[in-house]
Design a protein around this motif. Structure first.
Motif, mmCIF file in Angstrom:
data_model
loop_
_atom_site.group_PDB
_atom_site.id
_atom_site.type_symbol
_atom_site.label_atom_id
_atom_site.label_comp_id
_atom_site.label_asym_id
_atom_site.label_seq_id
_atom_site.Cartn_x
_atom_site.Cartn_y
_atom_site.Cartn_z
ATOM 1 N N ILE A 173 11.020 2.558 -0.735
ATOM 2 C CA ILE A 173 11.171 1.516 -1.755
ATOM 3 C C ILE A 173 9.901 1.354 -2.573
ATOM 4 O O ILE A 173 9.954 0.803 -3.679
ATOM 5 C CB ILE A 173 11.581 0.173 -1.116
ATOM 6 C CG1 ILE A 173 10.517 -0.330 -0.137
ATOM 7 C CG2 ILE A 173 12.926 0.266 -0.448
ATOM 8 C CD1 ILE A 173 10.795 -1.724 0.365
ATOM 9 N N GLY A 174 8.762 1.810 -2.075
ATOM 10 C CA GLY A 174 7.542 1.762 -2.876
ATOM 11 C C GLY A 174 7.657 2.654 -4.094
ATOM 12 O O GLY A 174 7.347 2.249 -5.221
ATOM 13 N N GLY A 223 0.801 -1.214 0.000
ATOM 14 C CA GLY A 223 0.000 0.000 0.000
ATOM 15 C C GLY A 223 0.829 1.258 0.000
ATOM 16 O O GLY A 223 0.361 2.328 -0.411
ATOM 17 N N ALA A 224 2.074 1.140 0.448
ATOM 18 C CA ALA A 224 2.945 2.307 0.497
ATOM 19 C C ALA A 224 3.368 2.771 -0.890
ATOM 20 O O ALA A 224 3.849 3.895 -1.044
ATOM 21 C CB ALA A 224 4.186 2.003 1.339
ATOM 22 N N ILE A 225 3.209 1.929 -1.915
ATOM 23 C CA ILE A 225 3.599 2.330 -3.263
ATOM 24 C C ILE A 225 2.801 3.555 -3.708
ATOM 25 O O ILE A 225 3.368 4.559 -4.169
ATOM 26 C CB ILE A 225 3.383 1.166 -4.254
ATOM 27 C CG1 ILE A 225 4.287 -0.012 -3.887
ATOM 28 C CG2 ILE A 225 3.657 1.613 -5.684
ATOM 29 C CD1 ILE A 225 4.076 -1.225 -4.755
ATOM 30 N N LEU A 226 1.471 3.494 -3.557
ATOM 31 C CA LEU A 226 0.636 4.632 -3.934
ATOM 32 C C LEU A 226 0.915 5.842 -3.058
ATOM 33 O O LEU A 226 1.044 6.965 -3.547
ATOM 34 C CB LEU A 226 -0.843 4.244 -3.832
ATOM 35 C CG LEU A 226 -1.412 3.369 -4.949
ATOM 36 C CD1 LEU A 226 -2.836 2.974 -4.624
ATOM 37 C CD2 LEU A 226 -1.354 4.100 -6.275
ATOM 38 N N THR A 227 1.016 5.606 -1.752
ATOM 39 C CA THR A 227 1.241 6.714 -0.829
ATOM 40 C C THR A 227 2.574 7.403 -1.093
ATOM 41 O O THR A 227 2.653 8.639 -1.132
ATOM 42 C CB THR A 227 1.199 6.200 0.624
ATOM 43 O OG1 THR A 227 -0.011 5.470 0.843
ATOM 44 C CG2 THR A 227 1.263 7.354 1.603
ATOM 45 N N GLU A 228 3.622 6.625 -1.281
ATOM 46 C CA GLU A 228 4.932 7.208 -1.537
ATOM 47 C C GLU A 228 4.980 7.927 -2.872
ATOM 48 O O GLU A 228 5.677 8.932 -3.014
ATOM 49 C CB GLU A 228 6.002 6.115 -1.486
ATOM 50 C CG GLU A 228 6.236 5.550 -0.101
ATOM 51 C CD GLU A 228 7.299 4.472 -0.073
ATOM 52 O OE1 GLU A 228 7.559 3.937 1.013
ATOM 53 O OE2 GLU A 228 7.865 4.161 -1.134
ATOM 54 N N THR A 229 4.229 7.438 -3.866
ATOM 55 C CA THR A 229 4.210 8.098 -5.168
ATOM 56 C C THR A 229 3.491 9.438 -5.095
ATOM 57 O O THR A 229 3.974 10.446 -5.632
ATOM 58 C CB THR A 229 3.527 7.191 -6.205
ATOM 59 O OG1 THR A 229 4.227 5.941 -6.274
ATOM 60 C CG2 THR A 229 3.538 7.839 -7.580
ATOM 61 N N VAL A 230 2.342 9.472 -4.432
ATOM 62 C CA VAL A 230 1.563 10.709 -4.339
ATOM 63 C C VAL A 230 2.310 11.760 -3.528
ATOM 64 O O VAL A 230 2.377 12.940 -3.917
ATOM 65 C CB VAL A 230 0.185 10.437 -3.717
ATOM 66 C CG1 VAL A 230 -0.553 11.741 -3.447
ATOM 67 C CG2 VAL A 230 -0.641 9.549 -4.633
ATOM 68 N N PHE A 231 2.915 11.354 -2.414
ATOM 69 C CA PHE A 231 3.576 12.305 -1.533
ATOM 70 C C PHE A 231 5.078 12.428 -1.801
ATOM 71 O O PHE A 231 5.786 13.085 -1.028
ATOM 72 C CB PHE A 231 3.366 11.901 -0.070
ATOM 73 C CG PHE A 231 1.938 12.040 0.398
ATOM 74 C CD1 PHE A 231 1.425 13.282 0.735
ATOM 75 C CD2 PHE A 231 1.115 10.941 0.489
ATOM 76 C CE1 PHE A 231 0.115 13.418 1.158
ATOM 77 C CE2 PHE A 231 -0.201 11.054 0.917
ATOM 78 C CZ PHE A 231 -0.702 12.304 1.248
ATOM 79 N N ALA A 232 5.571 11.800 -2.876
ATOM 80 C CA ALA A 232 6.996 11.845 -3.227
ATOM 81 C C ALA A 232 7.857 11.447 -2.031
ATOM 82 O O ALA A 232 8.904 12.049 -1.772
ATOM 83 C CB ALA A 232 7.385 13.235 -3.720
ATOM 84 N N TRP A 233 7.418 10.430 -1.309
ATOM 85 C CA TRP A 233 8.161 9.929 -0.148
ATOM 86 C C TRP A 233 9.266 8.996 -0.653
ATOM 87 O O TRP A 233 9.003 8.038 -1.366
ATOM 88 C CB TRP A 233 7.213 9.179 0.789
ATOM 89 C CG TRP A 233 7.821 8.786 2.092
ATOM 90 C CD1 TRP A 233 8.382 7.594 2.412
ATOM 91 C CD2 TRP A 233 7.927 9.588 3.270
ATOM 92 N NE1 TRP A 233 8.832 7.599 3.698
ATOM 93 C CE2 TRP A 233 8.569 8.815 4.261
ATOM 94 C CE3 TRP A 233 7.542 10.897 3.585
ATOM 95 C CZ2 TRP A 233 8.818 9.299 5.533
ATOM 96 C CZ3 TRP A 233 7.799 11.383 4.847
ATOM 97 C CH2 TRP A 233 8.426 10.580 5.806
ATOM 98 N N PRO A 234 10.509 9.237 -0.289
ATOM 99 C CA PRO A 234 11.629 8.493 -0.888
ATOM 100 C C PRO A 234 11.825 7.098 -0.294
ATOM 101 O O PRO A 234 12.860 6.788 0.310
ATOM 102 C CB PRO A 234 12.827 9.403 -0.597
ATOM 103 C CG PRO A 234 12.473 10.068 0.698
ATOM 104 C CD PRO A 234 10.978 10.292 0.635
#
Length: 325
Positions: free
Chosen positions: A276-277, A263-274
């Motif tokens: 592994i997602g 689930g972190a893949i979408l979250t990290e993509t939207v929030f540009a969180w660096p």
């Protein structure tokens, strides 16, 4: 000694499962469309066959499939995942650089969702015939049914664009030069939106599970005995109902902890969180198959670790479970 045997048994099974996952992921990537060498050659503007052949030999893609599989499995055994096709650095270095950010995000979201879910579910069970209980369950249903990416985008629009309370992107303020406590507070401020967004869906699941488990436990004979002894409702809820209702929640939490990495893949993509997602998303777009295989390995290993920890916690919470079960 009992837990040592249990851990040894679980570790042996984990190694077997991880080996099968490695084999499966390798063949899955082999079936994926696109040739990394051809993509790199096209982006470099070189279309001659000689340059393409050099790239193919450099990446070992000209070797038979069984040779590639052996090289990959033997490399994984020594934690050598090869080099990233695009970034030309070891895959292990890239993953270890991004892994702490993902663990921080998913760990915070996991604790937040579990604590708030149990609290909300307990309140809903205690107020099962009251409007407040219905409101809690209605909110849980909304959070469960709402797509994660939509919640993330709306959170950015509301709290970052309109209210300007929280930063929208990144893990820290670039160029601020924060150190020590100031850096920790800056990271925490950037963590609020992605962690809360990721936690809402899982919090809804824990809320519904806690309420159902507590209502079921409240009908058991030991609860009726506690009421007959004159114990207060709060003591019964806390010491008897909630404690026994936590057992299925522990099992569910162990399964959901592994799913949070996905689930972190979408979250990290939207929030540009660096994390592994986001790294996985970039590797997929760039056909960086070595990097994808490394990320798949670490994701599977994290899920297995979470399951082992869940087994141990479950046995601590319920001593009735035998070692061999």
């Amino acid at each position: 000694m009992l837990y040592a045997r249990l851990i040894a048994s679980r570790l042996f099974k984990a190694v077997v499962v991880l080996f099968l996952i490695i084999i499966f992921n390798f063949f899955l990537i082999q079936m994926a469309p696109g040739d990394p060498a051809a993509i790199l050659a096209g982006e470099a503007g070189a279309t001659d066959a000689e340059f393409l052949r050099q790239l193919t030999e450099r990446f070992g893609l000209d070797q038979p499939l069984h040779v590639q599989l052996w090289r990959y499995v033997s490399g994984v055994a020594t934690l050598d995942f090869g080099f990233s096709y695009r970034q030309q650095v070891p895959v292990l270095d890239l993953i270890l650089e991004r892994l702490p950010a993902t663990l921080l995000l998913t760990g915070t979201a996991f604790v937040l969702s579990l604590v708030l879910g149990i609290v909300a579910g307990s309140l809903a069970a205690a107020r099962v015939k009251k409007p407040s209980g219905s409101v809690i369950m209605a909110l849980a249903l909304v959070f469960y049914a709402t797509p994660l990416f939509w919640v993330a985008l709306m959170a950015v629009v509301l709290f970052s664009v309109y209210l300007e309370w929280l930063p929208a992107y990144g893990m820290y303020t670039v160029g601020a030069g924060h150190v020590g406590l100031a850096m920790a507070l800056d990271v925490g401020k950037h963590l609020i939106l992605p962690a809360t967004t990721l936690a809402l869906f899982f919090m809804a699941i824990y809320t519904r599970m806690t309420r159902a488990s507590m209502l079921e436990a409240a009908q058991q004979d030991f609860v009726k005995t506690a009421r007959a002894k004159g114990l207060s409702p709060r003591v019964i809820q806390r010491r008897h109902v909630l404690r026994n209702a936590l057992l299925p929640i522990i099992t569910l939490a162990g399964l959901q902890a592994g799913q949070m990495v996905g689930g972190a893949i979408l979250t990290e993509t939207v929030f540009a969180w660096p994390g592994i997602g986001r790294l996985m998303y970039e590797a997929l777009q760039q056909r960086d198959y070595n990097l994808l295989l490394g990320i798949f390995f670490f994701s599977a290993a994290l899920v297995i670790v979470f399951n082992i920890v869940t087994d141990l916690v479950y046995r601590l919470a319920d001593p009735r479970i035998k070692e061999g079960s």
